[in-house]
Design a protein around this motif. Structure first.
Motif, mmCIF file in Angstrom:
data_model
loop_
_atom_site.group_PDB
_atom_site.id
_atom_site.type_symbol
_atom_site.label_atom_id
_atom_site.label_comp_id
_atom_site.label_asym_id
_atom_site.label_seq_id
_atom_site.Cartn_x
_atom_site.Cartn_y
_atom_site.Cartn_z
ATOM 1 N N UNK A 349 0.808 -1.224 0.000
ATOM 2 C CA UNK A 349 0.000 0.000 0.000
ATOM 3 C C UNK A 349 0.840 1.272 0.000
ATOM 4 N N UNK A 350 0.168 2.318 -0.462
ATOM 5 C CA UNK A 350 0.669 3.679 -0.417
ATOM 6 C C UNK A 350 -0.252 4.467 0.512
ATOM 7 N N UNK A 351 0.230 5.565 1.021
ATOM 8 C CA UNK A 351 -0.522 6.335 2.001
ATOM 9 C C UNK A 351 -0.852 7.701 1.404
ATOM 10 N N UNK A 352 -2.138 8.039 1.382
ATOM 11 C CA UNK A 352 -2.549 9.243 0.680
ATOM 12 C C UNK A 352 -3.318 10.220 1.551
ATOM 13 N N UNK A 353 -3.214 11.488 1.183
ATOM 14 C CA UNK A 353 -3.996 12.531 1.840
ATOM 15 C C UNK A 353 -5.445 12.420 1.372
ATOM 16 N N UNK A 354 -6.363 12.378 2.312
ATOM 17 C CA UNK A 354 -7.778 12.331 1.995
ATOM 18 C C UNK A 354 -8.512 13.339 2.871
ATOM 19 N N UNK A 355 -9.703 13.699 2.455
ATOM 20 C CA UNK A 355 -10.522 14.624 3.246
ATOM 21 C C UNK A 355 -11.963 14.152 3.265
ATOM 22 N N UNK A 360 -12.133 18.062 6.346
ATOM 23 C CA UNK A 360 -11.336 17.529 7.450
ATOM 24 C C UNK A 360 -10.390 16.460 6.903
ATOM 25 N N UNK A 361 -9.086 16.648 7.108
ATOM 26 C CA UNK A 361 -8.119 15.760 6.482
ATOM 27 C C UNK A 361 -7.843 14.512 7.312
ATOM 28 N N UNK A 362 -7.451 13.463 6.606
ATOM 29 C CA UNK A 362 -7.096 12.190 7.222
ATOM 30 C C UNK A 362 -6.137 11.474 6.266
ATOM 31 N N UNK A 363 -5.618 10.336 6.706
ATOM 32 C CA UNK A 363 -4.740 9.535 5.857
ATOM 33 C C UNK A 363 -5.508 8.286 5.425
ATOM 34 N N UNK A 364 -5.452 7.997 4.142
ATOM 35 C CA UNK A 364 -6.054 6.781 3.608
ATOM 36 C C UNK A 364 -5.002 5.946 2.907
ATOM 37 N N UNK A 365 -5.407 4.814 2.386
ATOM 38 C CA UNK A 365 -4.459 3.941 1.693
ATOM 39 C C UNK A 365 -4.992 3.576 0.315
ATOM 40 N N UNK A 366 -4.055 3.419 -0.618
ATOM 41 C CA UNK A 366 -4.347 2.863 -1.936
ATOM 42 C C UNK A 366 -3.267 1.831 -2.220
#
Length: 405
Positions: A349-355, A360-366
């Motif tokens: 996985x990679x770790x991406x900026x999500x909102x 409101x920001x959080x970290x997600x994965x792809x």
């Protein structure tokens, strides 16, 4: 857990865009005793905690590695002024305990010249760092270029009609220049986005191994547009492809993921971990060639906000919000960073900026796309980059003598 040792952080391309946002966000996090970005994210909720919690630090040494020193100096001034204002605001609150003020006193921000399109510049930068620094704790490979030429309007309209969310998230309708060559006789986009950072990591590897912390961390900044769709392994320097940007970002995914797997298997000295982050869809100057004029730029950003409002998690838009994934990977305890999606070795996985819908920001994965098909290509790329770096160093970083190859 408080540490008297300070992180030593290098951020490439730090004078603007996401790179500047990373610097802002990191300073803001570190001046707090319990940085929110160091806490586990939702994707790590099922991971059993092992080891120590997030560390807090009494200071930081941050090096802004930029090609244009005039812009770098302005960025440094702007960054410090912004941070000083923030700390001053905190110090006036009744609950202030002086933590941020003490951190500011031990905060050192430097600028150094680095042109990733020149191997000589990379070697000179690394040599300077080896002389000046006792160690490096974090290397942020953020700088990047895209050789955009224009918009294929019929294709743009077609994608907007058929897949509007995809059109404003990972568009396929822009055209790029082909065959651009660097002064080192390499593919220009490839050298800036891939080889320059790879050479930088290799030249700083010994300093990273000297980190006094549990591990050193190298964060490779990729993109939602990273794709194997246009990648041809025979054109590994991407001199002939019409989609050099997407291909360099996919190479980044392959190289960084393989480097981390190699590090985890290594028993030689301290581990240097490698993680892939991506900023989501952020409004920066990288796409200026596509939006010539304020009207198109305004429409682009408006479309981004519209996409977020209609549920897209990927439209971070603001560089500060886009920096969350990178800063999280810098600060969170390693036990909260999973390697694979659902523990499936076929889905690193990679770790991406999500909102969220309201920003409101959080970290997600792809996932790294088509990993099983292309993972060996990543190892081949590492070998090719190592061999190329060695050959260029042997001729003093001036590979123009290799034009015939």
């Amino acid at each position: 857990m408080s540490s008297q040792l300070s992180p030593v952080v290098i951020v490439t391309g730090a004078n603007g865009g996401v790179g500047f946002g990373i610097c802002q966000r990191l300073l803001l996090q570190l001046c707090q005793p319990n940085p929110p970005d160091a806490l586990p994210q939702l994707f790590a909720s099922n991971i059993k905690k092992e080891g120590k919690g997030p560390a807090t630090y009494t200071g930081v040494t941050m090096i802004l590695a930029c090609r244009n020193m005039k812009r770098a100096d302005k960025a440094r001034t702007k960054l410090l002024h912004w941070f000083e204002e923030h700390v001053d605001e905190l110090s006036q609150r009744p609950e202030d305990d002086g933590y941020a003020t003490a951190f500011l006193a031990n905060c050192e921000v430097q600028i150094r010249q680095l042109d990733l399109a020149s191997i000589q510049s990379v070697l000179e930068f690394a040599a300077t760092m080896r002389k000046e620094l006792p160690y490096i704790s974090h290397l942020i490979c953020n700088a990047g270029v895209a050789s955009f030429k224009g918009i294929d309007w019929p294709l743009c309209i077609m994608q907007l009609i058929r897949a509007p969310m995809s059109a404003i998230t990972a568009p396929t309708f822009y055209t790029q220049h082909v065959g651009e060559i660097s002064g080192d006789n390499l593919g220009w986009v490839w050298q800036c986005n891939v080889f320059g950072h790879f050479a930088l990591f290799r030249e700083l590897e010994a300093l990273l191994a000297k980190t006094p912390f549990e591990t050193a961390r190298v964060i490779w900044c990729s993109s939602l547009e990273a794709s194997p769709k246009f990648y041809d392994s025979n054109d590994w320097q991407l001199k002939t492809t019409e989609h050099s940007y997407e291909s360099t970002k996919y190479q980044t995914d392959l190289i960084a993921t393989n480097l981390d797997h190699l590090a985890l298997r290594s028993t030689n000295g301290k581990q240097i971990r490698h993680f892939v982050s991506e900023p989501g869809v952020c409004a920066t100057t990288i796409s200026q060639a596509l939006t010539a004029g304020p009207l198109l730029e305004w429409l682009k950003v408006f479309a981004f906000y519209l996409g977020r409002l209609f549920g897209s998690p990927h439209h971070s838009i603001d560089p500060y919000k886009a920096a969350i994934a990178t800063v999280h990977l810098m600060l969170v305890p390693l036990c909260f960073i999973p390697l694979f999606l659902n523990n499936n070795p076929s889905t690193p996985i990679r770790f991406g900026a999500q909102t969220g819908r309201w920003g409101a920001e959080r970290v997600g994965v792809t996932v790294v796309k088509e990993w099983d098909t292309h993972k060996e290509e990543g190892l081949v790329l590492i070998k090719k980059c190592d061999d190329l770096l060695k050959s260029m160093k042997e001729v003093g970083g001036t590979p123009r003598a290799r034009d015939g190859e």
